[in-house]
Each structure stands twice: as structure tokens, then as C-alpha cells.
Motif scaffolding. Structure first.
Motif, PDB file in Angstrom:
ATOM      1  N   LYS A 155       6.947   0.532  -2.709  1.00  0.00           N
ATOM      2  CA  LYS A 155       7.104   1.266  -3.961  1.00  0.00           C
ATOM      3  C   LYS A 155       7.892   2.547  -3.760  1.00  0.00           C
ATOM      4  O   LYS A 155       8.761   2.891  -4.576  1.00  0.00           O
ATOM      5  CB  LYS A 155       5.729   1.576  -4.548  1.00  0.00           C
ATOM      6  CG  LYS A 155       5.789   2.351  -5.855  1.00  0.00           C
ATOM      7  CD  LYS A 155       4.395   2.627  -6.384  1.00  0.00           C
ATOM      8  CE  LYS A 155       4.447   3.443  -7.673  1.00  0.00           C
ATOM      9  NZ  LYS A 155       3.079   3.753  -8.172  1.00  0.00           N
ATOM     10  N   ILE A 156       7.611   3.273  -2.680  1.00  0.00           N
ATOM     11  CA  ILE A 156       8.274   4.561  -2.460  1.00  0.00           C
ATOM     12  C   ILE A 156       9.474   4.456  -1.524  1.00  0.00           C
ATOM     13  O   ILE A 156      10.164   5.443  -1.284  1.00  0.00           O
ATOM     14  CB  ILE A 156       7.286   5.616  -1.916  1.00  0.00           C
ATOM     15  CG1 ILE A 156       6.841   5.281  -0.481  1.00  0.00           C
ATOM     16  CG2 ILE A 156       6.088   5.754  -2.842  1.00  0.00           C
ATOM     17  CD1 ILE A 156       5.966   6.354   0.150  1.00  0.00           C
ATOM     18  N   GLY A 157       9.731   3.254  -0.961  1.00  0.00           N
ATOM     19  CA  GLY A 157      10.883   3.060  -0.098  1.00  0.00           C
ATOM     20  C   GLY A 157      10.702   3.551   1.316  1.00  0.00           C
ATOM     21  O   GLY A 157      11.661   3.955   1.964  1.00  0.00           O
ATOM     22  N   SER A 158       9.475   3.519   1.825  1.00  0.00           N
ATOM     23  CA  SER A 158       9.194   3.998   3.183  1.00  0.00           C
ATOM     24  C   SER A 158       9.128   2.828   4.154  1.00  0.00           C
ATOM     25  O   SER A 158       8.161   2.062   4.154  1.00  0.00           O
ATOM     26  CB  SER A 158       7.875   4.774   3.213  1.00  0.00           C
ATOM     27  OG  SER A 158       7.512   5.090   4.542  1.00  0.00           O
ATOM     28  N   ALA A 159      10.161   2.694   5.012  1.00  0.00           N
ATOM     29  CA  ALA A 159      10.178   1.618   6.000  1.00  0.00           C
ATOM     30  C   ALA A 159       9.063   1.808   7.027  1.00  0.00           C
ATOM     31  O   ALA A 159       8.461   0.835   7.494  1.00  0.00           O
ATOM     32  CB  ALA A 159      11.533   1.568   6.701  1.00  0.00           C
ATOM     33  N   ALA A 160       8.782   3.064   7.381  1.00  0.00           N
ATOM     34  CA  ALA A 160       7.737   3.329   8.370  1.00  0.00           C
ATOM     35  C   ALA A 160       6.372   2.905   7.850  1.00  0.00           C
ATOM     36  O   ALA A 160       5.557   2.329   8.582  1.00  0.00           O
ATOM     37  CB  ALA A 160       7.726   4.812   8.742  1.00  0.00           C
ATOM     38  N   LEU A 161       6.094   3.169   6.573  1.00  0.00           N
ATOM     39  CA  LEU A 161       4.803   2.794   6.001  1.00  0.00           C
ATOM     40  C   LEU A 161       4.683   1.282   5.869  1.00  0.00           C
ATOM     41  O   LEU A 161       3.609   0.713   6.100  1.00  0.00           O
ATOM     42  CB  LEU A 161       4.613   3.472   4.640  1.00  0.00           C
ATOM     43  CG  LEU A 161       3.211   3.401   4.026  1.00  0.00           C
ATOM     44  CD1 LEU A 161       2.158   3.956   4.982  1.00  0.00           C
ATOM     45  CD2 LEU A 161       3.170   4.158   2.702  1.00  0.00           C
ATOM     46  N   VAL A 162       5.774   0.605   5.520  1.00  0.00           N
ATOM     47  CA  VAL A 162       5.757  -0.866   5.462  1.00  0.00           C
ATOM     48  C   VAL A 162       5.499  -1.439   6.852  1.00  0.00           C
ATOM     49  O   VAL A 162       4.703  -2.372   7.021  1.00  0.00           O
ATOM     50  CB  VAL A 162       7.084  -1.405   4.889  1.00  0.00           C
ATOM     51  CG1 VAL A 162       7.160  -2.920   5.054  1.00  0.00           C
ATOM     52  CG2 VAL A 162       7.211  -1.042   3.417  1.00  0.00           C
ATOM     53  N   ALA A 163       6.180  -0.884   7.869  1.00  0.00           N
ATOM     54  CA  ALA A 163       5.977  -1.360   9.243  1.00  0.00           C
ATOM     55  C   ALA A 163       4.533  -1.158   9.666  1.00  0.00           C
ATOM     56  O   ALA A 163       3.934  -2.016  10.327  1.00  0.00           O
ATOM     57  CB  ALA A 163       6.916  -0.610  10.193  1.00  0.00           C
ATOM     58  N   ASP A 164       3.946  -0.040   9.273  1.00  0.00           N
ATOM     59  CA  ASP A 164       2.557   0.220   9.615  1.00  0.00           C
ATOM     60  C   ASP A 164       1.627  -0.751   8.885  1.00  0.00           C
ATOM     61  O   ASP A 164       0.600  -1.171   9.421  1.00  0.00           O
ATOM     62  CB  ASP A 164       2.200   1.660   9.244  1.00  0.00           C
ATOM     63  CG  ASP A 164       1.255   2.291  10.240  1.00  0.00           C
ATOM     64  OD1 ASP A 164       1.121   1.763  11.362  1.00  0.00           O
ATOM     65  OD2 ASP A 164       0.636   3.313   9.904  1.00  0.00           O
ATOM     66  N   GLY A 165       1.986  -1.138   7.667  1.00  0.00           N
ATOM     67  CA  GLY A 165       1.190  -2.125   6.947  1.00  0.00           C
ATOM     68  C   GLY A 165       1.261  -3.499   7.598  1.00  0.00           C
ATOM     69  O   GLY A 165       0.250  -4.208   7.699  1.00  0.00           O
ATOM     70  N   LEU A 166       2.442  -3.880   8.056  1.00  0.00           N
ATOM     71  CA  LEU A 166       2.578  -5.148   8.785  1.00  0.00           C
ATOM     72  C   LEU A 166       1.755  -5.122  10.067  1.00  0.00           C
ATOM     73  O   LEU A 166       1.152  -6.126  10.461  1.00  0.00           O
ATOM     74  CB  LEU A 166       4.051  -5.399   9.111  1.00  0.00           C
ATOM     75  CG  LEU A 166       4.962  -5.684   7.917  1.00  0.00           C
ATOM     76  CD1 LEU A 166       6.419  -5.705   8.358  1.00  0.00           C
ATOM     77  CD2 LEU A 166       4.579  -6.989   7.237  1.00  0.00           C
ATOM     78  N   HIS A 167       1.729  -3.963  10.699  1.00  0.00           N
ATOM     79  CA  HIS A 167       0.903  -3.781  11.891  1.00  0.00           C
ATOM     80  C   HIS A 167      -0.567  -4.051  11.564  1.00  0.00           C
ATOM     81  O   HIS A 167      -1.265  -4.778  12.285  1.00  0.00           O
ATOM     82  CB  HIS A 167       1.102  -2.334  12.383  1.00  0.00           C
ATOM     83  CG  HIS A 167       0.367  -2.004  13.635  1.00  0.00           C
ATOM     84  ND1 HIS A 167       0.147  -0.710  14.049  1.00  0.00           N
ATOM     85  CD2 HIS A 167      -0.226  -2.782  14.567  1.00  0.00           C
ATOM     86  CE1 HIS A 167      -0.521  -0.712  15.183  1.00  0.00           C
ATOM     87  NE2 HIS A 167      -0.772  -1.960  15.514  1.00  0.00           N
ATOM     88  N   ALA A 168      -1.047  -3.480  10.465  1.00  0.00           N
ATOM     89  CA  ALA A 168      -2.438  -3.680  10.074  1.00  0.00           C
ATOM     90  C   ALA A 168      -2.724  -5.142   9.747  1.00  0.00           C
ATOM     91  O   ALA A 168      -3.796  -5.671  10.071  1.00  0.00           O
ATOM     92  CB  ALA A 168      -2.775  -2.795   8.868  1.00  0.00           C
ATOM     93  N   ARG A 169      -1.772  -5.822   9.123  1.00  0.00           N
ATOM     94  CA  ARG A 169      -1.985  -7.239   8.786  1.00  0.00           C
ATOM     95  C   ARG A 169      -2.159  -8.082  10.043  1.00  0.00           C
ATOM     96  O   ARG A 169      -3.012  -8.966  10.109  1.00  0.00           O
ATOM     97  CB  ARG A 169      -0.825  -7.752   7.946  1.00  0.00           C
ATOM     98  CG  ARG A 169      -0.845  -9.248   7.705  1.00  0.00           C
ATOM     99  CD  ARG A 169      -0.114  -9.602   6.450  1.00  0.00           C
ATOM    100  NE  ARG A 169      -0.846  -9.163   5.265  1.00  0.00           N
ATOM    101  CZ  ARG A 169      -0.307  -9.069   4.044  1.00  0.00           C
ATOM    102  NH1 ARG A 169       0.958  -9.377   3.861  1.00  0.00           N
ATOM    103  NH2 ARG A 169      -1.045  -8.679   3.024  1.00  0.00           N
ATOM    104  N   THR A 170      -1.335  -7.817  11.055  1.00  0.00           N
ATOM    105  CA  THR A 170      -1.484  -8.538  12.315  1.00  0.00           C
ATOM    106  C   THR A 170      -2.822  -8.241  12.956  1.00  0.00           C
ATOM    107  O   THR A 170      -3.455  -9.121  13.551  1.00  0.00           O
ATOM    108  CB  THR A 170      -0.340  -8.174  13.277  1.00  0.00           C
ATOM    109  OG1 THR A 170       0.896  -8.489  12.632  1.00  0.00           O
ATOM    110  CG2 THR A 170      -0.438  -8.953  14.566  1.00  0.00           C
TER     111      THR A 170
END
Length: 318
Positions: A155-170
Motif C-alpha cells: 500500500k505504501i510502496g515499501s519494498a523493505a516492509l514487503v520483504a519482511d512480510g515474506l520473511h514472516a510468511r516463510t
């Protein structure tokens, strides 16, 4: 060159500030959820001696701690540009992305070491039922955090936050792997727990690859080509624009900046060309999400007998 009008800039700055605030909310709430999950798992690790659950717990702690560099980056990103940092402090978010990648790599190394050590020196684990419950808790906590971080990050365009979310999903899926390890141990297979620990290490390495790719693209100023297509289409619709000569965009934190060169009628006055450039800027700002600034240059269309002013400048310089 044309500078953004004050009312446009104010609107975009307010939007950027709200994006940072929303990112901070996502970080602190997910930190609380993951911290509580990891603490519950730590107690179970002490009781059971499960190395697979230990690897998952270490990863959850590491994932929770990545909120700290991201939080610092969001706070820095709110600071205004100055004569030294003329583009502001948005790049701090990219530096936080590097910290996240290094944190994931470190957690993979620790999980691998623990699993290999247990393979060499196998031990029985106890309280298998509690281990299974802790694994389910880990999956639920991580999946909730993953959905929240990825949603806010996009939503806010943060690649770092998306990467951190993918980390949590794994992390969530590795928690399910712990559950499988507990099931294998319950059936009398002593090596099930450390083998699952190695599988968790492999999963961490996969998410490391994805996170590193996201951060690398952002550091290299990569943007979605669809954004360029959207911007060019909007600019071509501006009255007075004959051609879009060049359009570039780059991310600075979770905000976009653009540079455009457009061709206009060579008979236009300076003021008329300026007016076209202003309209191009407005079109870009309204068409491209999260674009907060656009610098527009106008080139006159050349007649059949006209000299290209750029070539004249090059000849003069040489």
C-alpha cells in the motif's frame, strides 16, 4: 525546469508522512505479535529440547527484531531534505533492507548449526504435544504478521516492509515443519527433529534469496515498467506535448520521483512551454501512485532547417 507547485507538494508530503506512520504501526504491532509468539516458543524449547523448534524460535526473534532498523528508517524518512541530503533521507529504508537480508542470513546460519549439531549428537525430545501446540501458535502468529506487513508494504510502496512480510510468511511454514518433526519424533524417529531443522534452514535460504532480490532491485533504482507506461500515457494526453522524449522514475524510500523530457512546438514562447511543463507535471502526479515530485524539461520540435540546440551545445563544449 519546473518546480512542483506548493499545493501539490504539500498534498504529497502529507501523504508520505501518513505512509510512514502507517508503516510504523505495522512494525510495532507485528513486533508485539512475533515477540509474544517467540517467547511462548522459547519456554517450550527449554522444556522439550526440540532443535527444530529452537531454529523456528530463533528465526521468529530475528524477524521481530527487523522491526527496529525499519522503524529507524521510517523515522529518518520523515526528515526534510537539506543542502547536504538534497533528496531527503528516504534511502535509509534501503539500508534497513540490507540489515534485514543480513539478519535472515544470520538466522539461517544459526539454525543450520543447531540442526547439524543435533544430527551428530542425537537426543530425544519431550513434551511433544506442547511442541506441536507451539508450532501451531508460531504458524498463526507469523501468517497474521505476514499478511499485515505485505499488505501495508504494498500500500505504501515499501519494498523493505514487503520483504519482511515474506520473511514472516516463510517463518509460518517452517513452524508447520516443526509440527511435522514432532509427529515424526512421536513415531519413534529420533532424527526427525534435526532433519526438519535442516529443512527449516533451506526455507530460510529461499526467503533470503527473495528478500535479497527485492532489496537489490530497489538499490538499483528498478521500477515496475507499468508505472512508466502509465506515466507516458498520461503525459501524451497533455495538450501541447508532441512526444515524450524521456521518462525516468526512481524510488527514494517508499516515495517515487520522476524526470521527464517532452517535445513541444518550437514556436512556443518560454512562458507557453513552461505552462505545458506544468501540465505535464500535474498529469504525472495524478496518474502515478506515490509519485511525490516530477522535474519536467521541454525541448522545441525542430523544423527541417533548424539546428538541434543540444548538438550546438556539444560542439561549443568540444
Amino acid at each position: 525546469m519546473v518546480k512542483p507547485h506548493s499545493h501539490e507538494a504539500a498534498d504529497k508530503v502529507d501523504s508520505a508522512m501518513e505512509s510512514s506512520a502507517e508503516g510504523m504501526r505495522a512494525l510495532w504491532l507485528s513486533l508485539a505479535i512475533l515477540g509474544a509468539t517467540a517467547m511462548i516458543q522459547t519456554v517450550v524449547v527449554v522444556l522439550s529440547g526440540s532443535v527444530a523448534l529452537l531454529g523456528d524460535t530463533i528465526h521468529n526473534f530475528a524477524d521481530a527484531m527487523t522491526a527496529l532498523p525499519l522503524g529507524v528508517a521510517f523515522v529518518l524518512g520523515r526528515r526534510a531534505a537539506n543542502r547536504k541530503f538534497t533528496y531527503g533521507y528516504g534511502r535509509a529504508e534501503d539500508l534497513a533492507g540490507i540489515v534485514i537480508v543480513l539478519t535472515i542470513a544470520a538466522s539461517a546460519a544459526v539454525a543450520a548449526y543447531q540442526a547439524i549439531e543435533r544430527l551428530v549428537n542425537p537426543r530425544d525430545i519431550s513434551h511433544l504435544g506442547i511442541v506441536a501446540i507451539a508450532a501451531v501458535v508460531g504458524f498463526i502468529g507469523n501468517e497474521w504478521v505476514a499478511r499485515y506487513r505485505i499488505g501495508v508494504g504494498r500500500k505504501i510502496g515499501s519494498a523493505a516492509l514487503v520483504a519482511d512480510g515474506l520473511h514472516a510468511r516463510t517463518d509460518g511454514f517452517t513452524s508447520l515443519a516443526v509440527l511435522a518433526g514432532a509427529g515424526g519424533a512421536a513415531l519413534g524417529w529420533r532424527l526427525a527433529d534435526p532433519i526438519v531443522g535442516l529443512l527449516i534452514t533451506g526455507a530460510i535460504l529461499l526467503v533470503l534469496k527473495d528478500a535479497a532480490r527485492e532489496v537489490f532491485r530497489r538499490l538499483m533504482d528498478s521500477v515496475d515498467p507499468a508505472l512508466i507506461d502509465t506515466g507516458e500515457e498520461a503525459v501524451r494526453g497533455v495538450p501541447g506535448v508532441l512526444e515524450v522524449t524521456e521518462l525516468r522514475m526512481r524510488w527514494i524510500g517508499h516515495k517515487l520521483r520522476a524526470e521527464a523530457t517532452v517535445e513541444v512546438d518550437g514556436d512556443l514562447s518560454v512562458q507557453e512551454s513552461h505552462a505545458v511543463a506544468v501540465e505535464v507535471e500535474h498529469a504525472l502526479m495524478h496518474a502515478v501512485p506515490r509519485l511525490t515530485a516530477a522535474m519536467v524539461h521541454t525541448d522545441p520540435a525542430l523544423g527541417p532547417d533548424a539546428d538541434d540546440p543540444h548538438l550546438k551545445l556539444v560542439r561549443h563544449m568540444t
